[in-house]
Scaffold this motif. Structure first.
Motif, PDB file in Angstrom:
ATOM      1  N   ARG A 191       5.464 -16.151  48.468  1.00 30.66           N
ATOM      2  CA  ARG A 191       6.429 -17.243  48.391  1.00 30.66           C
ATOM      3  C   ARG A 191       7.162 -17.113  47.072  1.00 30.66           C
ATOM      4  NH1 ARG A 191       4.379 -21.609  45.220  1.00 30.66           N
ATOM      5  NH2 ARG A 191       2.167 -21.398  44.717  1.00 30.66           N
ATOM      6  N   SER A 192       8.367 -17.605  47.028  1.00 25.59           N
ATOM      7  CA  SER A 192       9.169 -17.516  45.828  1.00 25.59           C
ATOM      8  C   SER A 192       9.446 -18.912  45.299  1.00 25.59           C
ATOM      9  CB  SER A 192      10.491 -16.804  46.141  1.00 25.59           C
ATOM     10  OG  SER A 192      11.274 -16.662  44.979  1.00 25.59           O
ATOM     11  N   CYS A 193       9.420 -19.058  43.984  1.00 29.52           N
ATOM     12  CA  CYS A 193       9.778 -20.346  43.397  1.00 29.52           C
ATOM     13  C   CYS A 193      10.577 -20.106  42.122  1.00 29.52           C
ATOM     14  CB  CYS A 193       8.542 -21.192  43.119  1.00 29.52           C
ATOM     15  SG  CYS A 193       7.496 -20.589  41.804  1.00 29.52           S
ATOM     16  N   SER A 194      11.396 -21.073  41.753  1.00 34.39           N
ATOM     17  CA  SER A 194      12.248 -20.968  40.568  1.00 34.39           C
ATOM     18  C   SER A 194      11.538 -21.542  39.360  1.00 34.39           C
ATOM     19  CB  SER A 194      13.561 -21.716  40.804  1.00 34.39           C
ATOM     20  OG  SER A 194      14.298 -21.133  41.859  1.00 34.39           O
ATOM     21  N   TYR A 195      11.734 -20.904  38.218  1.00 32.70           N
ATOM     22  CA  TYR A 195      11.214 -21.453  36.970  1.00 32.70           C
ATOM     23  C   TYR A 195      12.345 -21.802  36.003  1.00 32.70           C
ATOM     24  CZ  TYR A 195      12.060 -16.863  34.815  1.00 32.70           C
ATOM     25  OH  TYR A 195      12.647 -15.708  34.347  1.00 32.70           O
ATOM     26  N   GLY A 196      13.592 -21.476  36.411  1.00 30.32           N
ATOM     27  CA  GLY A 196      14.751 -21.749  35.568  1.00 30.32           C
ATOM     28  C   GLY A 196      15.996 -21.892  36.419  1.00 30.32           C
ATOM     29  N   PRO A 197      17.145 -22.150  35.795  1.00 30.72           N
ATOM     30  CA  PRO A 197      18.345 -22.510  36.545  1.00 30.72           C
ATOM     31  C   PRO A 197      19.077 -21.364  37.227  1.00 30.72           C
ATOM     32  CG  PRO A 197      18.796 -22.529  34.187  1.00 30.72           C
ATOM     33  CD  PRO A 197      17.315 -22.312  34.333  1.00 30.72           C
ATOM     34  N   ASN A 226      13.183 -15.124  26.112  1.00 30.14           N
ATOM     35  CA  ASN A 226      13.001 -16.569  26.255  1.00 30.14           C
ATOM     36  C   ASN A 226      12.765 -16.961  27.710  1.00 30.14           C
ATOM     37  OD1 ASN A 226      13.211 -17.194  23.513  1.00 30.14           O
ATOM     38  ND2 ASN A 226      15.436 -17.316  23.600  1.00 30.14           N
ATOM     39  N   GLN A 227      13.413 -16.245  28.624  1.00 30.37           N
ATOM     40  CA  GLN A 227      13.196 -16.530  30.040  1.00 30.37           C
ATOM     41  C   GLN A 227      11.778 -16.175  30.477  1.00 30.37           C
ATOM     42  OE1 GLN A 227      16.228 -14.811  32.570  1.00 30.37           O
ATOM     43  NE2 GLN A 227      17.864 -15.992  31.598  1.00 30.37           N
ATOM     44  N   VAL A 228      11.282 -15.009  30.063  1.00 30.90           N
ATOM     45  CA  VAL A 228       9.925 -14.645  30.499  1.00 30.90           C
ATOM     46  C   VAL A 228       8.885 -15.559  29.845  1.00 30.90           C
ATOM     47  CG1 VAL A 228      10.514 -12.273  31.123  1.00 30.90           C
ATOM     48  CG2 VAL A 228       9.676 -12.755  28.830  1.00 30.90           C
ATOM     49  N   LYS A 229       9.158 -16.027  28.630  1.00 32.04           N
ATOM     50  CA  LYS A 229       8.263 -17.024  28.033  1.00 32.04           C
ATOM     51  C   LYS A 229       8.253 -18.302  28.876  1.00 32.04           C
ATOM     52  CE  LYS A 229       9.808 -17.166  23.743  1.00 32.04           C
ATOM     53  NZ  LYS A 229       9.882 -17.569  22.311  1.00 32.04           N
ATOM     54  N   GLN A 230       9.424 -18.709  29.337  1.00 27.15           N
ATOM     55  CA  GLN A 230       9.509 -19.894  30.200  1.00 27.15           C
ATOM     56  C   GLN A 230       8.730 -19.680  31.493  1.00 27.15           C
ATOM     57  OE1 GLN A 230      13.579 -20.987  31.018  1.00 27.15           O
ATOM     58  NE2 GLN A 230      13.037 -22.712  32.331  1.00 27.15           N
ATOM     59  N   ALA A 231       8.825 -18.456  32.035  1.00 24.13           N
ATOM     60  CA  ALA A 231       8.100 -18.132  33.261  1.00 24.13           C
ATOM     61  C   ALA A 231       6.595 -18.200  33.047  1.00 24.13           C
ATOM     62  CB  ALA A 231       8.498 -16.743  33.759  1.00 24.13           C
ATOM     63  N   VAL A 232       6.122 -17.654  31.930  1.00 25.11           N
ATOM     64  CA  VAL A 232       4.682 -17.667  31.663  1.00 25.11           C
ATOM     65  C   VAL A 232       4.191 -19.090  31.413  1.00 25.11           C
ATOM     66  CG1 VAL A 232       2.880 -16.887  30.066  1.00 25.11           C
ATOM     67  CG2 VAL A 232       4.608 -15.279  30.884  1.00 25.11           C
ATOM     68  N   ALA A 233       5.003 -19.917  30.770  1.00 28.27           N
ATOM     69  CA  ALA A 233       4.633 -21.327  30.601  1.00 28.27           C
ATOM     70  C   ALA A 233       4.451 -22.001  31.962  1.00 28.27           C
ATOM     71  CB  ALA A 233       5.705 -22.052  29.789  1.00 28.27           C
ATOM     72  N   TYR A 234       5.335 -21.688  32.892  1.00 27.19           N
ATOM     73  CA  TYR A 234       5.230 -22.220  34.256  1.00 27.19           C
ATOM     74  C   TYR A 234       3.924 -21.742  34.906  1.00 27.19           C
ATOM     75  CZ  TYR A 234       6.906 -23.457  38.981  1.00 27.19           C
ATOM     76  OH  TYR A 234       7.045 -23.999  40.233  1.00 27.19           O
ATOM     77  N   ILE A 235       3.623 -20.458  34.719  1.00 22.52           N
ATOM     78  CA  ILE A 235       2.411 -19.878  35.313  1.00 22.52           C
ATOM     79  C   ILE A 235       1.158 -20.476  34.687  1.00 22.52           C
ATOM     80  CG2 ILE A 235       1.117 -17.728  35.613  1.00 22.52           C
ATOM     81  CD1 ILE A 235       3.907 -16.308  35.730  1.00 22.52           C
ATOM     82  N   LEU A 236       1.192 -20.750  33.394  1.00 19.39           N
ATOM     83  CA  LEU A 236       0.045 -21.391  32.737  1.00 19.39           C
ATOM     84  C   LEU A 236      -0.303 -22.714  33.406  1.00 19.39           C
ATOM     85  CD1 LEU A 236       0.776 -20.699  28.957  1.00 19.39           C
ATOM     86  CD2 LEU A 236      -1.350 -20.122  30.160  1.00 19.39           C
ATOM     87  N   HIS A 237       0.704 -23.504  33.706  1.00 21.69           N
ATOM     88  CA  HIS A 237       0.440 -24.784  34.374  1.00 21.69           C
ATOM     89  C   HIS A 237      -0.059 -24.577  35.804  1.00 21.69           C
ATOM     90  CE1 HIS A 237       2.856 -26.429  31.005  1.00 21.69           C
ATOM     91  NE2 HIS A 237       2.078 -27.472  31.187  1.00 21.69           N
ATOM     92  N   MET A 238       0.490 -23.571  36.492  1.00 21.09           N
ATOM     93  CA  MET A 238      -0.017 -23.230  37.825  1.00 21.09           C
ATOM     94  C   MET A 238      -1.493 -22.858  37.756  1.00 21.09           C
ATOM     95  SD  MET A 238       2.870 -20.822  39.634  1.00 21.09           S
ATOM     96  CE  MET A 238       1.620 -20.300  40.781  1.00 21.09           C
ATOM     97  N   ALA A 239      -1.842 -22.035  36.767  1.00 21.95           N
ATOM     98  CA  ALA A 239      -3.223 -21.563  36.624  1.00 21.95           C
ATOM     99  C   ALA A 239      -4.167 -22.722  36.340  1.00 21.95           C
ATOM    100  CB  ALA A 239      -3.302 -20.518  35.514  1.00 21.95           C
ATOM    101  N   LYS A 240      -3.747 -23.639  35.504  1.00 21.03           N
ATOM    102  CA  LYS A 240      -4.576 -24.799  35.201  1.00 21.03           C
ATOM    103  C   LYS A 240      -4.794 -25.646  36.455  1.00 21.03           C
ATOM    104  CE  LYS A 240      -4.863 -28.947  32.298  1.00 21.03           C
ATOM    105  NZ  LYS A 240      -4.861 -29.944  33.387  1.00 21.03           N
ATOM    106  N   ASP A 241      -3.718 -25.867  37.196  1.00 18.94           N
ATOM    107  CA  ASP A 241      -3.817 -26.701  38.401  1.00 18.94           C
ATOM    108  C   ASP A 241      -4.714 -26.077  39.461  1.00 18.94           C
ATOM    109  OD1 ASP A 241      -2.135 -28.524  37.220  1.00 18.94           O
ATOM    110  OD2 ASP A 241      -0.328 -27.837  38.258  1.00 18.94           O
ATOM    111  N   SER A 242      -4.703 -24.736  39.546  1.00 18.91           N
ATOM    112  CA  SER A 242      -5.508 -24.063  40.574  1.00 18.91           C
ATOM    113  C   SER A 242      -6.946 -23.835  40.119  1.00 18.91           C
ATOM    114  CB  SER A 242      -4.875 -22.721  40.945  1.00 18.91           C
ATOM    115  OG  SER A 242      -5.004 -21.785  39.882  1.00 18.91           O
ATOM    116  N   GLY A 243      -7.179 -23.920  38.810  1.00 18.27           N
ATOM    117  CA  GLY A 243      -8.512 -23.634  38.274  1.00 18.27           C
ATOM    118  C   GLY A 243      -8.762 -22.168  38.029  1.00 18.27           C
ATOM    119  N   SER A 244      -7.686 -21.374  37.871  1.00 15.78           N
ATOM    120  CA  SER A 244      -7.831 -19.939  37.634  1.00 15.78           C
ATOM    121  C   SER A 244      -8.680 -19.669  36.399  1.00 15.78           C
ATOM    122  CB  SER A 244      -6.454 -19.285  37.447  1.00 15.78           C
ATOM    123  OG  SER A 244      -6.584 -17.944  37.043  1.00 15.78           O
ATOM    124  N   ARG A 245      -9.471 -18.588  36.488  1.00 16.79           N
ATOM    125  CA  ARG A 245     -10.313 -18.232  35.344  1.00 16.79           C
ATOM    126  C   ARG A 245      -9.605 -17.335  34.338  1.00 16.79           C
ATOM    127  NH1 ARG A 245     -12.682 -15.608  39.881  1.00 16.79           N
ATOM    128  NH2 ARG A 245     -12.722 -13.314  39.774  1.00 16.79           N
TER     129      ARG A 245
END
Length: 302
Positions: free
Chosen positions: A59-65, A134-153
């Motif tokens: 699945r694809s999702c946007s992290y920026g405009p 700056n964009q890839v940093k924004q992407a990783v910040a998005y992924i960090l929150h995804m990982a926390k929500d899913s409980g990733s190790r």
């Protein structure tokens, strides 16, 4: 890092990475443009493999405009909530490429129980190298929150070529001050055939095309920010790999950057991949038996 002693003409040759191969008869090089087309062109082997694998597996999702600021996320119902996440940043000298070309590299990691996320970003010269970072940093910040929500190790960053450069720059980031409770989720990084000192590119056609200047070299060369990497990524395992058949400059880039990181006390594993050129990495990472795939899985503990 030590300043390259090569002439401008020699640097141009060394950073035309596709020309450094032994895919012709008797181990001779084939034309780089022919090689790129065979792998990354519309009918190229990697593009076709990725299209076949991508169908109904992501699945694809946007992290920026912007349209390019998207994540291609590969998972399956069989993957546990605490599964580790492999993040991959594609190459293309910051000017070409998209996540969809590289979808097939997710295959062996997905099969081993990991989630895989490929980052898309805007390209030079429409944006600057710093904009991309700056964009890839924004992407990783998005992924960090995804990982926390899913409980990733854990999250493991990776990238190839220009993507390895961006991955190395991510290691300079103070994630703790931004996301204190999430920063520990980033466990390691795999840097594949990367460029860690941008200074040699200034005189090349690549440097001209991305509008590289001395100020940008100082800001965006990972080798010049080893103190930050040591400060913010001291606890991360780092794998660096370069292909046996790559140019002397790519070998120098890895050897010197690896030593800089070791001198700062970082956990670094370095490898020269036998019988491999610059594009062997992305061709073969879809194979579970490929040595680089195995090393990344080992890094991830899967």
């Amino acid at each position: 890092m030590n300043k390259s002693t090569l002439t401008a003409e020699e640097l141009e040759c060394n950073y035309m990475c596709a020309n450094w191969n032994k895919r012709g008869s008797n181990g001779q090089a084939i034309d780089g443009e022919v090689l790129i087309e065979a792998i990354l062109g519309k009918e190229g082997s990697l593009v076709q493999a990725s299209a076949a694998f991508r169908d109904q597996r992501y699945r694809s999702c946007s992290y920026g405009p912007s349209p390019n600021q998207k994540l291609d996320i590969f998972t399956s119902p069989d993957i546990s909530d605490d599964a580790p996440i492999l993040v991959f940043i594609h190459g293309g000298y910051w000017m070409e490429g998209s996540p969809g070309i590289y979808s097939s590299i997710a295959k062996p990691f997905l099969a081993a129980g990991a989630m895989v996320i490929l980052i898309g970003y805007d390209l030079c010269p429409q944006v600057t190298l710093e904009d991309i970072f700056n964009q890839v940093k924004q992407a990783v910040a998005y992924i960090l929150h995804m990982a926390k929500d899913s409980g990733s190790r854990g999250i493991y960053l990776s990238g190839h070529s220009a993507g390895a450069h961006l991955t190395a720059m991510l290691l300079t980031t103070d994630w703790f001050s931004k996301f204190a409770e999430l920063s520990g989720l980033i466990k390691g990084a795999a840097l594949l055939a990367g460029i860690y000192d941008l200074e040699p590119l200034i005189t090349t056609s690549i440097g001209r095309d991305i509008k590289l200047n001395k100020d940008m070299v100082l800001k965006m060369s990972p080798c010049l920010h080893a103190e930050l990497i040591a400060k913010f990524s001291f606890d991360k395992s780092i794998l660096l790999a370069v292909g046996e058949y790559e140019s002397p400059e790519f070998h120098r880039q890895q050897a010197e950057f690896s030593q800089i990181l070791r001198n700062k006390g970082l956990q670094v594993r370095e490898m020269i991949v036998p019988a491999s050129d610059h594009f062997t990495f992305v061709e073969k990472m879809q194979d579970e038996d490929y040595v680089v795939t195995k090393k990344i899985k080992e890094l991830m503990g899967i």
